[in-house]
Design an enzyme around this catalytic site. Sequence first.
Site, PDB file in Angstrom:
ATOM      1  N   GLY A   7      38.823  53.511  17.022  1.00 19.63           N
ATOM      2  CA  GLY A   7      38.748  54.976  16.590  1.00 19.63           C
ATOM      3  C   GLY A   7      39.417  55.910  17.670  1.00 19.63           C
ATOM      4  O   GLY A   7      39.888  55.745  18.695  1.00 19.63           O
ATOM      5  N   GLY A  10      37.128  60.312  21.265  1.00 28.66           N
ATOM      6  CA  GLY A  10      36.019  61.138  21.176  1.00 28.66           C
ATOM      7  C   GLY A  10      35.023  60.783  20.035  1.00 28.66           C
ATOM      8  O   GLY A  10      34.127  61.443  19.801  1.00 28.66           O
ATOM      9  N   LYS A  13      33.217  55.500  20.304  1.00 31.67           N
ATOM     10  CA  LYS A  13      33.482  53.994  20.488  1.00 31.67           C
ATOM     11  C   LYS A  13      32.665  53.388  21.687  1.00 31.67           C
ATOM     12  O   LYS A  13      31.895  52.515  21.464  1.00 31.67           O
ATOM     13  CB  LYS A  13      34.911  53.663  20.757  1.00 31.67           C
ATOM     14  CG  LYS A  13      35.808  54.009  19.709  1.00 31.67           C
ATOM     15  CD  LYS A  13      37.284  53.347  20.025  1.00 31.67           C
ATOM     16  CE  LYS A  13      37.620  54.254  21.344  1.00 31.67           C
ATOM     17  NZ  LYS A  13      37.611  55.594  21.199  1.00 31.67           N
ATOM     18  N   THR A  15      30.034  54.744  23.179  1.00 29.15           N
ATOM     19  CA  THR A  15      28.461  54.752  22.730  1.00 29.15           C
ATOM     20  C   THR A  15      27.900  53.921  21.858  1.00 29.15           C
ATOM     21  O   THR A  15      27.198  53.110  21.681  1.00 29.15           O
ATOM     22  CB  THR A  15      27.925  56.162  22.369  1.00 29.15           C
ATOM     23  OG1 THR A  15      28.197  57.182  23.039  1.00 29.15           O
ATOM     24  CG2 THR A  15      26.549  56.301  21.747  1.00 29.15           C
ATOM     25  N   GLU A  31      36.415  49.999  27.687  1.00 24.91           N
ATOM     26  CA  GLU A  31      37.792  50.209  27.668  1.00 24.91           C
ATOM     27  C   GLU A  31      37.991  50.951  29.292  1.00 24.91           C
ATOM     28  O   GLU A  31      37.034  51.348  29.881  1.00 24.91           O
ATOM     29  CB  GLU A  31      38.508  51.501  26.850  1.00 24.91           C
ATOM     30  CG  GLU A  31      39.726  52.096  27.067  1.00 24.91           C
ATOM     31  CD  GLU A  31      40.115  53.045  26.059  1.00 24.91           C
ATOM     32  OE1 GLU A  31      41.414  53.099  25.573  1.00 24.91           O
ATOM     33  OE2 GLU A  31      39.355  53.667  25.703  1.00 24.91           O
ATOM     34  N   TYR A  43      47.758  63.083  31.394  1.00 23.30           N
ATOM     35  CA  TYR A  43      47.410  64.075  30.474  1.00 23.30           C
ATOM     36  C   TYR A  43      47.847  65.487  31.112  1.00 23.30           C
ATOM     37  O   TYR A  43      48.338  66.514  30.624  1.00 23.30           O
ATOM     38  CB  TYR A  43      45.945  64.140  30.405  1.00 23.30           C
ATOM     39  CG  TYR A  43      45.309  63.504  29.468  1.00 23.30           C
ATOM     40  CD1 TYR A  43      45.808  63.370  28.065  1.00 23.30           C
ATOM     41  CD2 TYR A  43      44.440  62.416  29.749  1.00 23.30           C
ATOM     42  CE1 TYR A  43      45.373  62.738  27.281  1.00 23.30           C
ATOM     43  CE2 TYR A  43      44.036  61.610  28.743  1.00 23.30           C
ATOM     44  CZ  TYR A  43      44.230  61.676  27.548  1.00 23.30           C
ATOM     45  OH  TYR A  43      43.802  60.746  26.447  1.00 23.30           O
ATOM     46  N   ASP A  78      35.313  47.747  23.147  1.00 17.52           N
ATOM     47  CA  ASP A  78      35.623  49.339  23.132  1.00 17.52           C
ATOM     48  C   ASP A  78      37.056  49.479  22.953  1.00 17.52           C
ATOM     49  O   ASP A  78      37.800  49.425  24.076  1.00 17.52           O
ATOM     50  CB  ASP A  78      34.922  49.978  24.335  1.00 17.52           C
ATOM     51  CG  ASP A  78      35.218  51.477  24.265  1.00 17.52           C
ATOM     52  OD1 ASP A  78      35.842  51.921  23.272  1.00 17.52           O
ATOM     53  OD2 ASP A  78      34.602  52.172  25.259  1.00 17.52           O
TER      54      ASP A  78
END
Length: 203
Positions: A7, A10, A13, A15, A31, A43, A78
Amino acid sequence: MHIGIAGNIGCGKTTLTRKLSEHYGWIPKYESVTYNPYLEDYYKDIQRWSFNLEVYFLTQRFKDVLEIAQSDEVIVQDRTLFEGVYIFVANNKAMGNLSDRDFQTYMDLFNLMMSLVKAPDLLIYLKSSIPHLVSQIEKRGREYEKGISIEYLTNLNQRYDDWIANYPGKVLTIEADDLDFENRPEDFALITDKIDAQLYGLF
């Protein structure tokens, strides 16, 4: 057995990986975000750091799938090796953030790795809208994620939907926008019921 959680940024995943590991007693594989040495630089300057970041992620995920392949335990992961390639690297290539040379080098490495590993036994896709993703990203307040653009998230979401639509293995899609599986037991139970049906033929 290998369970992959897929996914966009945010979507929840990490959680869900934690919750499932606690519920089923599965081994979690998270991850490598908090200790990725390239993430903050990425970023700030995506074009400059795309290749470095993606090769780092690929290396870490390859280590994970090798460990998974050698384990007799049920492992929940994850984000999968495939997302790094078909979502994030493909998106950076399309946006001009990866040169043809870097992309080819990356894909050569990935194809070599794929000769040694296999896909998850079950892929759980947390499908989320852009407003939901933005809300969750803002809520967790990671400084390096503040520069993520709506365009970037939208491109990733489209690639996720296309990838899942053509995914050759077993997929369970969860519409995540209206679920709070962290705080509402009934929402988490909806997910585990679906997983039980997929894995064990229940319900």
